[in-house]
Design a protein around this motif. Sequence first.
Motif, PDB file in Angstrom:
ATOM      1  N   CYS A  32     -37.550 -34.908   8.842  1.00  0.00           N
ATOM      2  CA  CYS A  32     -35.903 -35.108  10.406  1.00  0.00           C
ATOM      3  C   CYS A  32     -35.102 -36.439   8.589  1.00  0.00           C
ATOM      4  O   CYS A  32     -35.632 -36.743   8.002  1.00  0.00           O
ATOM      5  N   VAL A  33     -34.409 -35.565   8.112  1.00  0.00           N
ATOM      6  CA  VAL A  33     -33.167 -36.483   7.083  1.00  0.00           C
ATOM      7  C   VAL A  33     -32.388 -37.589   8.168  1.00  0.00           C
ATOM      8  O   VAL A  33     -32.214 -37.341   9.418  1.00  0.00           O
ATOM      9  N   GLN A  34     -32.335 -38.801   8.328  1.00  0.00           N
ATOM     10  CA  GLN A  34     -31.655 -39.724   8.232  1.00  0.00           C
ATOM     11  C   GLN A  34     -30.469 -40.365   7.884  1.00  0.00           C
ATOM     12  O   GLN A  34     -31.046 -40.557   6.934  1.00  0.00           O
ATOM     13  N   ALA A  35     -29.466 -39.665   8.150  1.00  0.00           N
ATOM     14  CA  ALA A  35     -28.346 -40.020   7.058  1.00  0.00           C
ATOM     15  C   ALA A  35     -27.475 -40.292   8.409  1.00  0.00           C
ATOM     16  O   ALA A  35     -26.692 -40.244   9.192  1.00  0.00           O
ATOM     17  N   GLY A  36     -26.317 -41.395   7.780  1.00  0.00           N
ATOM     18  CA  GLY A  36     -25.264 -42.262   8.484  1.00  0.00           C
ATOM     19  C   GLY A  36     -25.641 -42.082  10.433  1.00  0.00           C
ATOM     20  O   GLY A  36     -24.441 -41.777  11.019  1.00  0.00           O
ATOM     21  N   GLY A  37     -26.697 -42.866  10.025  1.00  0.00           N
ATOM     22  CA  GLY A  37     -26.905 -43.119  11.651  1.00  0.00           C
ATOM     23  C   GLY A  37     -26.932 -41.714  12.948  1.00  0.00           C
ATOM     24  O   GLY A  37     -27.382 -41.919  13.527  1.00  0.00           O
ATOM     25  N   LYS A  38     -27.503 -40.587  11.798  1.00  0.00           N
ATOM     26  CA  LYS A  38     -27.533 -39.336  12.873  1.00  0.00           C
ATOM     27  C   LYS A  38     -29.070 -38.630  11.954  1.00  0.00           C
ATOM     28  O   LYS A  38     -29.554 -38.922  10.589  1.00  0.00           O
ATOM     29  N   ASN A  39     -30.066 -38.170  13.418  1.00  0.00           N
ATOM     30  CA  ASN A  39     -30.987 -37.872  13.050  1.00  0.00           C
ATOM     31  C   ASN A  39     -31.325 -35.901  12.959  1.00  0.00           C
ATOM     32  O   ASN A  39     -30.010 -35.376  13.304  1.00  0.00           O
ATOM     33  N   ILE A  40     -31.695 -35.717  11.920  1.00  0.00           N
ATOM     34  CA  ILE A  40     -31.551 -33.693  11.388  1.00  0.00           C
ATOM     35  C   ILE A  40     -32.492 -33.680  11.429  1.00  0.00           C
ATOM     36  O   ILE A  40     -33.125 -34.085  10.396  1.00  0.00           O
ATOM     37  N   ARG A  41     -33.279 -33.144  12.240  1.00  0.00           N
ATOM     38  CA  ARG A  41     -34.927 -32.540  12.667  1.00  0.00           C
ATOM     39  C   ARG A  41     -34.451 -31.345  12.184  1.00  0.00           C
ATOM     40  O   ARG A  41     -34.044 -30.211  11.822  1.00  0.00           O
ATOM     41  N   ILE A  42     -35.216 -30.521  10.232  1.00  0.00           N
ATOM     42  CA  ILE A  42     -36.067 -29.045  10.614  1.00  0.00           C
ATOM     43  C   ILE A  42     -36.899 -28.781  10.426  1.00  0.00           C
ATOM     44  O   ILE A  42     -38.226 -30.108  10.434  1.00  0.00           O
ATOM     45  N   VAL A  43     -37.277 -27.705  10.322  1.00  0.00           N
ATOM     46  CA  VAL A  43     -38.676 -26.866  10.636  1.00  0.00           C
ATOM     47  C   VAL A  43     -38.622 -25.928   9.315  1.00  0.00           C
ATOM     48  O   VAL A  43     -37.870 -25.768   9.419  1.00  0.00           O
ATOM     49  N   VAL A  44     -40.101 -25.829   8.626  1.00  0.00           N
ATOM     50  CA  VAL A  44     -39.502 -24.992   7.688  1.00  0.00           C
ATOM     51  C   VAL A  44     -40.578 -23.890   8.060  1.00  0.00           C
ATOM     52  O   VAL A  44     -42.134 -24.304   8.615  1.00  0.00           O
ATOM     53  N   MET A  45     -40.667 -22.603   7.807  1.00  0.00           N
ATOM     54  CA  MET A  45     -41.366 -21.445   8.134  1.00  0.00           C
ATOM     55  C   MET A  45     -41.709 -20.642   7.880  1.00  0.00           C
ATOM     56  O   MET A  45     -40.282 -20.497   6.476  1.00  0.00           O
ATOM     57  N   ASN A  46     -41.664 -19.616   7.450  1.00  0.00           N
ATOM     58  CA  ASN A  46     -41.853 -18.145   7.162  1.00  0.00           C
ATOM     59  C   ASN A  46     -40.903 -17.588   7.000  1.00  0.00           C
ATOM     60  O   ASN A  46     -40.030 -17.094   8.609  1.00  0.00           O
ATOM     61  N   ASN A  47     -40.697 -16.380   6.538  1.00  0.00           N
ATOM     62  CA  ASN A  47     -39.225 -15.495   7.001  1.00  0.00           C
ATOM     63  C   ASN A  47     -40.371 -14.069   7.124  1.00  0.00           C
ATOM     64  O   ASN A  47     -40.757 -13.727   6.730  1.00  0.00           O
ATOM     65  N   LEU A  48     -39.381 -13.668   8.277  1.00  0.00           N
ATOM     66  CA  LEU A  48     -40.059 -13.195   8.965  1.00  0.00           C
ATOM     67  C   LEU A  48     -39.523 -11.803   8.635  1.00  0.00           C
ATOM     68  O   LEU A  48     -40.625 -10.271   8.375  1.00  0.00           O
ATOM     69  N   LEU A  49     -38.027 -11.538   7.816  1.00  0.00           N
ATOM     70  CA  LEU A  49     -37.598 -10.328   7.018  1.00  0.00           C
ATOM     71  C   LEU A  49     -37.312 -10.004   6.155  1.00  0.00           C
ATOM     72  O   LEU A  49     -36.627 -11.048   5.322  1.00  0.00           O
ATOM     73  N   PRO A  50     -38.350  -9.719   5.021  1.00  0.00           N
ATOM     74  CA  PRO A  50     -37.371  -9.577   3.415  1.00  0.00           C
ATOM     75  C   PRO A  50     -36.649  -8.944   3.305  1.00  0.00           C
ATOM     76  O   PRO A  50     -35.457  -8.497   3.715  1.00  0.00           O
ATOM     77  N   SER A  51     -35.554 -10.363   3.039  1.00  0.00           N
ATOM     78  CA  SER A  51     -34.093  -9.643   2.081  1.00  0.00           C
ATOM     79  C   SER A  51     -33.914  -8.643   1.725  1.00  0.00           C
ATOM     80  O   SER A  51     -33.106  -7.692   1.791  1.00  0.00           O
ATOM     81  N   ALA A  52     -35.093  -8.476   0.355  1.00  0.00           N
ATOM     82  CA  ALA A  52     -34.755  -7.051  -0.040  1.00  0.00           C
ATOM     83  C   ALA A  52     -35.120  -5.786   0.383  1.00  0.00           C
ATOM     84  O   ALA A  52     -34.728  -4.969   0.093  1.00  0.00           O
ATOM     85  N   VAL A  53     -35.370  -6.235   1.732  1.00  0.00           N
ATOM     86  CA  VAL A  53     -36.000  -4.694   2.746  1.00  0.00           C
ATOM     87  C   VAL A  53     -34.834  -4.799   3.278  1.00  0.00           C
ATOM     88  O   VAL A  53     -34.574  -5.353   4.269  1.00  0.00           O
ATOM     89  N   ARG A  54     -33.888  -3.560   3.625  1.00  0.00           N
ATOM     90  CA  ARG A  54     -32.301  -3.733   4.584  1.00  0.00           C
ATOM     91  C   ARG A  54     -32.886  -2.822   5.658  1.00  0.00           C
ATOM     92  O   ARG A  54     -34.029  -1.918   5.780  1.00  0.00           O
ATOM     93  N   MET A  55     -32.551  -3.663   6.159  1.00  0.00           N
ATOM     94  CA  MET A  55     -32.431  -3.635   8.430  1.00  0.00           C
ATOM     95  C   MET A  55     -32.302  -2.739   8.355  1.00  0.00           C
ATOM     96  O   MET A  55     -30.636  -3.491   8.681  1.00  0.00           O
TER      97      MET A  55
END
Lengths: 451, 451
Positions: free
Chosen positions: A172-195
């Motif tokens: 969570c980034v707390q800045a300017g009185g606001k909470n910005i929550r973030i989650v880090v996870m795996n990338n499902l679709l590899p960018s280098a593969v054209r879907m």
Amino acid sequence: MKKTIGHRGINPTGETTYKKTTSSALKGAIQLGITHTVGSLTQKPERDVLLQDFEVVDSIFFPNEGSNLTPAHHYGDFKFKTYAPIAFRYFREMFGIRPDDYMYSLCNERLIELSNSGASGSIFYLSSDDEYIIKTVQYKEAEFLQKLLPGYFMNLNQNKRTLLPKFYGLYCVQAGGKNIRIVVMNNLLPSAVRMHVKFDLKGSTYKRRASAKEREKAVPTFKDLDFMQDMADGLMLDNDMYTAVCKTIQRDCLLLQSFKIMDYSILLGIHNLDQACRERDSEAAADPRKPQGQKSLYSTAIEAIQAETASMGSLDTEDKTGGIPARNSKGERLLVYIGIIDILQSYRLAKKLEHSWKALVHDGDTVSVHRPGFYADRFQRFMCNFVFRRVLRKHESCLTEHYDKVSCSENTHIEDFTNYMYTNGLKPLITKPTTINKHRHLRPFTNIYNI
Amino acid sequence: MKKTIGHRGINPTGETTYKKTTSSALKGAIQLGITHTVGSLTQKPERDVLLQDFEVVDSIFFPNEGSNLTPAHHYGDFKFKTYAPIAFRYFREMFGIRPDDYMYSLCNERLIELSNSGASGSIFYLSSDDEYIIKTVQYKEAEFLQKLLPGYFMNLNQNKRTLLPKFYGLYCVQAGGKNIRIVVMNNLLPSAVRMHVKFDLKGSTYKRRASAKEREKAVPTFKDLDFMQDMADGLMLDNDMYTAVCKTIQRDCLLLQSFKIMDYSILLGIHNLDQACRERDSEAAADPRKPQGQKSLYSTAIEAIQAETASMGSLDTEDKTGGIPARNSKGERLLVYIGIIDILQSYRLAKKLEHSWKALVHDGDTVSVHRPGFYADRFQRFMCNFVFRRVLRKHESCLTEHYDKVSCSENTHIEDFTNYMYTNGLKPLITKPTTINKHRHLRPFTNIYNI
């Protein structure tokens, strides 16, 4: 100036904002914060994860002018909170992610903001090495993920192979009185593969067609009704692969059901190898980027479903992007990328929930107490009876032998395969024009993520 | 008629009772109940353990005349409850116990009531194959064990090697309006091995001396002050073994501390190989029973502490009872059997807790909020600085080479070993008469268990 969606907006200079914090300031805070939290974790001795660790929240203040613990920076003062640091360290270890690599990928290279980030009002960042997705989540989602952690731990220990999102961190980034929550996870679709085509599938038919607006996109994300219309024969998997996919979906659904989670989807990206060959012939220049191997464990689709002990013999392809080999009804060779997404959002919006109630009533669920079970059953049935189809063993070679080299070799077995399908009562739709084909010229590097 | 201790009593015919149920009726109900619950579990498909599974309680009624689910029997009607059946099935699997073996050992052979079962008022049964201990527990203990299960699960997954009790099942027999809760766990001290001396150690000195009454027993369980007096030089372990023991104790203590558990002990049984040889020479007949191998995994002392990857080379003994090879200050070859016991009881009696407060204040703890941490630290310090001593690598051979065969071979290295100890500032107590020696002629097959 574009319309604000949820907390996401655009400021007068054209930069994306989230709760009025600019994307660049948010990225800066995330990178400073993760560098600090991972760094300080490596100084703590390794020890077992305890039940209490799931509830811990570490917090550190980053004043603009720096402190004896934090460097000076050119954003406003902010606080950075790390949820369950010891537990997520364990999860990252389980997924084979080294602290150094995690920190380097997220903090030492540019975070790429994904422009096509859907209607959720979230911001999405992709790490430069294609490994991680960072997504903003709402308070309720973050709170629910925290509650989910003990069950997530149990699942991981029994089930390293899972199509559930891989959660690597919650901050969570707390800045300017606001909470910005973030989650880090795996990338499902590899960018280098054209879907060539992408679907978000739930097993529901209620309003499950991509909107006209979605269809205008370079890479639309189609939905259940589109799939049923355009890919009525589903995706053909060889017997072992089919079993692995369905067993994984079944186990994952059991966990989701046990947490009364609904409204999740399968995100399904299809790379059509034969179509890619034709495109390469017709297009002036092929994509210079080669498919990259992902570094973390179990993070690709094929690793997520393939049991460690299973002998997949002929299915070992040269493909390093982790796509699952399949064929469509024309017999074309596909690589399928899948994962279960949207597992936190049913706890987000009352409105959303209301939608899913309506959808379930529409689809025949009358007893609301059974909803999560009903949802899970229908989801599994759709995935394993409709989306994925089993091809019997004696014909497996049709599906797999051309994966030995992911090359533009000729498609000699298509005829056999089609005949096989006819004789087995499957109707290949070779002649039927599909909406999907209209979107053949897709731009790569545009992913939609709704966890 | 003997005095009642807690719920345990003796009826006019001389039979032990628990809450007025005779021991034979209790054994019968346990055997019928476990047969049923394990049998019905094997019919349910294997699936992952979910967080909710820890709270499940299955119940089945056993009327005297039988039902379509249960056989007729010659005890009164009773109900049999199984706590967290799926979770305990998983634990048994983790410990390598097959359902058939579990059922057979507990239900098809005689349960042996242990006569020397301590002051807790519990009844203890030992399975005929020496594998399992069944112990009655109080409501608060059973309740606490249920709460402990998620943390126990987490510990097992990170730590298969643990000295904590192995909990295989938690059940309740409801008969005559009373609830008799029982726990099934591993048997720490193999009956077939004669324990020459036994200790219950906590790291405290407050009233930690075996009572006069205890000393009258055939195999008394001595306490901390006795150990400090009679075994002032502790037990010598080779370097790797010492590290393994202490690391295991440290990890186990961390878990116990995290659950605010105190008052646990190490139960320590010592089989003196050299003394056994002398006894065998002097006694008319040796015990015809040979040491048996235990069947479940990680259930012996040596398995509990020895890391899977550790190469214990020279320490692989022919001993199949799982004792940890050690030496006493005389250089005699020992097999040490240890486990942490009494982890549920701090939640049992207010009176007990009061005692442990007093003990901690006596031992220097003034801030009661730190109690579990203080207890754990002191416990570890006592075990790893006093009870177990490290012998440096170059002298390891002194400790281990005579374990190659657990035989009555001559003790050629004692002199070297004693010299080594002198030169290293250790004082062997060869000449000092010990209380322990008074109890050399111990009867086997009498264990005291206080979990």
